[in-house]
Design an enzyme around this catalytic site. Structure first.
Site, PDB file in Angstrom:
ATOM      1  N   LYS A 220       9.888   6.955  14.035  1.00 57.77           N
ATOM      2  CA  LYS A 220       8.681   6.210  14.426  1.00 57.77           C
ATOM      3  C   LYS A 220       8.493   5.031  13.480  1.00 57.77           C
ATOM      4  CE  LYS A 220       4.504   7.622  13.000  1.00 57.77           C
ATOM      5  NZ  LYS A 220       3.699   6.617  12.295  1.00 57.77           N
ATOM      6  N   ASN A 221       8.666   5.264  12.186  1.00 55.82           N
ATOM      7  CA  ASN A 221       8.328   4.228  11.197  1.00 55.82           C
ATOM      8  C   ASN A 221       9.398   3.166  11.015  1.00 55.82           C
ATOM      9  OD1 ASN A 221       5.911   5.457  11.002  1.00 55.82           O
ATOM     10  ND2 ASN A 221       6.223   6.327   8.966  1.00 55.82           N
TER      11      ASN A 221
ATOM     12  N   CYS B 241      -8.705   4.715   7.580  1.00 63.97           N
ATOM     13  CA  CYS B 241      -8.204   5.806   8.426  1.00 63.97           C
ATOM     14  C   CYS B 241      -8.447   7.097   7.654  1.00 63.97           C
ATOM     15  CB  CYS B 241      -6.753   5.592   8.803  1.00 63.97           C
ATOM     16  SG  CYS B 241      -5.595   6.223   7.627  1.00 63.97           S
TER      17      CYS B 241
ATOM     18  N   ARG C 272      -6.737   2.285   2.739  1.00 68.98           N
ATOM     19  CA  ARG C 272      -5.532   1.578   3.204  1.00 68.98           C
ATOM     20  C   ARG C 272      -5.778   0.072   3.358  1.00 68.98           C
ATOM     21  NH1 ARG C 272      -2.449   5.062   7.515  1.00 68.98           N
ATOM     22  NH2 ARG C 272      -0.689   3.817   6.785  1.00 68.98           N
TER      23      ARG C 272
ATOM     24  N   ASP D 103       4.544  11.605   3.369  1.00 71.48           N
ATOM     25  CA  ASP D 103       4.449  12.024   4.778  1.00 71.48           C
ATOM     26  C   ASP D 103       4.944  13.446   5.005  1.00 71.48           C
ATOM     27  OD1 ASP D 103       5.191   8.789   6.332  1.00 71.48           O
ATOM     28  OD2 ASP D 103       3.447   9.573   5.275  1.00 71.48           O
TER      29      ASP D 103
ATOM     30  N   ARG E 105       1.231  11.300  18.372  1.00 71.12           N
ATOM     31  CA  ARG E 105       1.498   9.967  17.815  1.00 71.12           C
ATOM     32  C   ARG E 105       2.876   9.923  17.162  1.00 71.12           C
ATOM     33  NH1 ARG E 105      -2.962   7.312  14.219  1.00 71.12           N
ATOM     34  NH2 ARG E 105      -1.257   5.830  14.299  1.00 71.12           N
TER      35      ARG E 105
HETATM   36  C1  EPZ Z   1       3.718   3.303   5.725  1.00 69.21           C
HETATM   37  O1  EPZ Z   1       2.334   2.995   5.745  1.00 69.21           O
HETATM   38  C2  EPZ Z   1       3.919   4.402   6.756  1.00 69.21           C
HETATM   39  N1  EPZ Z   1       3.555   3.898   8.078  1.00 69.21           N
HETATM   40  C3  EPZ Z   1       3.067   5.610   6.377  1.00 69.21           C
HETATM   41  O2  EPZ Z   1       3.320   6.627   7.335  1.00 69.21           O
HETATM   42  C4  EPZ Z   1       3.496   6.100   5.008  1.00 69.21           C
HETATM   43  O3  EPZ Z   1       2.685   7.198   4.629  1.00 69.21           O
HETATM   44  C5  EPZ Z   1       3.352   4.958   3.988  1.00 69.21           C
HETATM   45  O4  EPZ Z   1       4.114   3.812   4.436  1.00 69.21           O
HETATM   46  C6  EPZ Z   1       3.855   5.356   2.604  1.00 69.21           C
HETATM   47  O5  EPZ Z   1       5.204   5.741   2.703  1.00 69.21           O
HETATM   48  C7  EPZ Z   1       4.481   3.195   8.786  1.00 69.21           C
HETATM   49  O6  EPZ Z   1       5.587   2.957   8.334  1.00 69.21           O
HETATM   50  C8  EPZ Z   1       4.080   2.755  10.172  1.00 69.21           C
HETATM   51  P1  EPZ Z   1       1.920   1.463   2.086  1.00 69.21           P
HETATM   52  P2  EPZ Z   1       1.790   1.687   4.930  1.00 69.21           P
HETATM   53  O7  EPZ Z   1       1.587   0.038   2.301  1.00 69.21           O
HETATM   54  O8  EPZ Z   1       2.810   0.625   4.967  1.00 69.21           O
HETATM   55  C9  EPZ Z   1      -1.722   0.859  -0.872  1.00 69.21           C
HETATM   56  C10 EPZ Z   1       2.801   8.170   8.993  1.00 69.21           C
HETATM   57  O9  EPZ Z   1       2.322   9.295   8.873  1.00 69.21           O
HETATM   58  N2  EPZ Z   1      -1.778  -0.524  -0.359  1.00 69.21           N
HETATM   59  O10 EPZ Z   1       3.295   1.814   1.578  1.00 69.21           O
HETATM   60  O11 EPZ Z   1       0.433   1.397   5.432  1.00 69.21           O
HETATM   61  C11 EPZ Z   1      -2.096   1.889   0.206  1.00 69.21           C
HETATM   62  O12 EPZ Z   1      -3.491   2.037   0.280  1.00 69.21           O
HETATM   63  C12 EPZ Z   1       2.236   7.028   8.184  1.00 69.21           C
HETATM   64  O13 EPZ Z   1       3.786   7.870   9.719  1.00 69.21           O
HETATM   65  C13 EPZ Z   1      -2.655  -1.431  -0.966  1.00 69.21           C
HETATM   66  O14 EPZ Z   1      -3.375  -1.092  -1.895  1.00 69.21           O
HETATM   67  O15 EPZ Z   1       1.695   2.278   3.447  1.00 69.21           O
HETATM   68  C14 EPZ Z   1      -1.408   3.123  -0.295  1.00 69.21           C
HETATM   69  O16 EPZ Z   1      -2.214   3.739  -1.289  1.00 69.21           O
HETATM   70  C15 EPZ Z   1       1.002   7.448   7.416  1.00 69.21           C
HETATM   71  N3  EPZ Z   1      -2.712  -2.694  -0.490  1.00 69.21           N
HETATM   72  C16 EPZ Z   1      -0.133   2.587  -0.961  1.00 69.21           C
HETATM   73  O17 EPZ Z   1      -0.369   1.199  -1.209  1.00 69.21           O
HETATM   74  C17 EPZ Z   1      -1.921  -3.120   0.542  1.00 69.21           C
HETATM   75  O18 EPZ Z   1      -2.003  -4.305   0.920  1.00 69.21           O
HETATM   76  C18 EPZ Z   1       1.116   2.692  -0.097  1.00 69.21           C
HETATM   77  O19 EPZ Z   1       0.800   2.126   1.161  1.00 69.21           O
HETATM   78  C19 EPZ Z   1      -1.030  -2.192   1.144  1.00 69.21           C
HETATM   79  C20 EPZ Z   1      -0.974  -0.908   0.665  1.00 69.21           C
END
Ligand code: EPZ
Length: 429
Positions: A22-23, A126, A131, A316, A408
């Site tokens: 999915k990701n 969420c 996020r 995850d 999802r």
């Molecule tokens: C991706 O989300 C995945 N989603 C998530 O999977 C996964 O849990 C996550 O990466 C971490 O591996 C998809 O790939 C579609 P991040 P993403 O940006 O990109 C903070 C699932 O279950 N952050 O790596 O949104 C954020 O709050 C989903 O399939 C900022 O502070 O995650 C988090 O604490 C859930 N500012 C950390 O970084 C930003 O601008 C990592 O988030 C962006 C992120």
């Protein structure tokens, strides 16, 4: 509102086909906006998030054709999407769509890179955390986009195109890395991304972009160099297997007991998780068809795990491991360092008889002799499947409510588990 009914106590034996990730599918579909040529994606999973992203891309004017059934094909084959963004007619991604699937916010990058403008709704929070998207916005500004936030929308402009730049992420962000790579691929000049996310899905998307004519080096490492090109073209790409689905079903058979082949799974995509599973006493055997997972009667050992960006143990799979550890022979500790509120499954697991204490980002799981089935509530995608894992070993019947969370990210879960002996059925309505 569909529910899933599980009667615990059955062992799992047989084969579970692993679907496309999915990701990786979501950013690959979004990358189609970078070119006016057709992108063909194979091994696409049939998931609610994919269908929703098709609607979102359609709103921009993207045409998506799904290949029909082919001779000899079964439901286990992924679908093939033919995606054409020849004419982008609308550069706005509306709140009512973006708020339902956060990754759709990533359309910001290809829209402003190719069209010089984008108006994308802020995704909102969420269940697992606030996020924010501040680092995605930082990356776009580094590449020369003017960004304003107005009435809940990010408005980005780059009338003269984007310019290559040095982007240093203060923390690892998967979405930030995806958006920076996509925007930089058709920017003018060279972009260097430091502290890039190393998740396998990043390398999969970069591999597809390079097939489209991009010049990306280092994807999968924390330093990625992109030479911008004027245009990207057509390509065909098969989505890599889903490492989170792989780890999820591995933990399901570890919990229920049995012997399962995870077909098409690739060990190198989730080695940290497989190492933890071996420490629990589960047998993990890579084969040329995938990964074989077995536990035949031996007790589960407790473990100490901290989640972190790839290649560490993935956030995850945290909820799924916690479900497994509720039946361990001793006390386990799991520390969640990526999201600030990713323990929504704890109270639901406790309803099944688990003994879990939370202290900030640290969960202490005291293994119990038995779990008892009960009605439980799914709260987010991965939490919902942790309830299914616990239910497989719980005595009696468990009903998992709000199962749309499951749909999802897990294709035909009840079919895949049911074929291996689990007593699982979907209750519609
Ligand atoms: C991706 O989300 C995945 N989603 C998530 O999977 C996964 O849990 C996550 O990466 C971490 O591996 C998809 O790939 C579609 P991040 P993403 O940006 O990109 C903070 C699932 O279950 N952050 O790596 O949104 C954020 O709050 C989903 O399939 C900022 O502070 O995650 C988090 O604490 C859930 N500012 C950390 O970084 C930003 O601008 C990592 O988030 C962006 C992120």
């Amino acid at each position: 509102m569909d529910r899933i009914r599980i009667v615990g106590g059955r062992r799992l034996n047989g084969t579970i086909p692993i679907s496309g990730a999915k990701n990786a599918t979501l950013p690959l579909m979004i990358a189609s906006l970078l070119t006016d040529q057709t992108l063909i994606l194979d091994n696409v999973p049939r998931l609610a998030d994919v269908a929703l992203l098709e609607r979102i891309l359609g709103n921009h004017g993207v045409d998506i054709m799904v290949s029909g059934k082919r001779a000899g094909e079964t439901a286990d084959h992924g679908q093939t999407l033919h995606i054409s963004a020849a004419n982008i007619v609308d550069t706005t991604a509306p709140y009512n769509l973006v708020s339902r699937m956060r990754a759709s916010f990533w359309v910001l990058a290809p829209l402003v890179a190719r069209m010089g403008e984008a108006r994308v709704s802020l995704p909102g929070g969420c269940a697992i955390g606030t996020r924010p998207v501040d680092l995605l916005i930082m990356a776009m500004e580094r590449l020369g986009a003017q960004i304003d936030v107005d009435a809940g929308y990010v408005v980005a402009r780059a009338p003269h195109g984007l310019k290559g730049a040095e982007i240093v992420f203060p923390k690892v962000t998967v979405g930030g890395t995806h958006t920076a790579i996509m925007a930089a691929s058709i920017a003018d000049g060279t972009t260097v991304i430091d502290n890039a996310a190393r998740e396998p899905e990043i390398a999969d998307v970069a591999d597809c972009l390079n097939k489209m004519g991009a010049r990306i080096a280092g994807a999968g490492t924390s330093r990625i160099v992109i030479e911008g090109v004027a245009k990207l073209g057509a390509a065909r790409h098969a989505v890599l297997p889903d490492r989170i689905e792989t780890g999820t079903y591995a933990m399901a058979v570890a919990m229920a007991g049995g012997d399962i082949l995870l077909q098409n799974a690739r060990p190198e995509l989730l080695q940290a998780a497989l190492d933890v599973l071996q420490r629990t006493g589960v047998t993990v055997t890579p084969t040329n068809q995938g990964i074989r997972i077995a536990r035949n009667g031996n007790a589960l050992n407790p473990v100490e795990v901290t989640t972190a960006p790839f290649p560490a143990f993935p956030t995850d799979l945290q909820a799924q491991l916690m479900a497994l550890m509720t039946r361990a022979n001793g006390t386990s500790h799991i520390v969640e360092t990526v999201f600030e509120n990713r323990f929504m499954h704890v109270q639901e697991l406790v309803r099944l008889g688990a003994r879990i204490q939370l202290t900030g980002e640290r969960a202490t799981i005291e293994g119990v002799e038995r779990l008892k089935g009960a009605p439980v509530m799914a709260t987010d995608l991965r939490a919902s499947v942790s309830l299914v894992i616990a239910a497989l070993a719980a005595e009696g019947e468990t009903i998992v409510n709000r199962v749309y969370h499951l749909d999802r990210g897990f294709e035909r879960l009840e079919d895949k588990l049911g074929r291996c002996g689990a007593a699982v059925e979907r209750l519609s309505g």
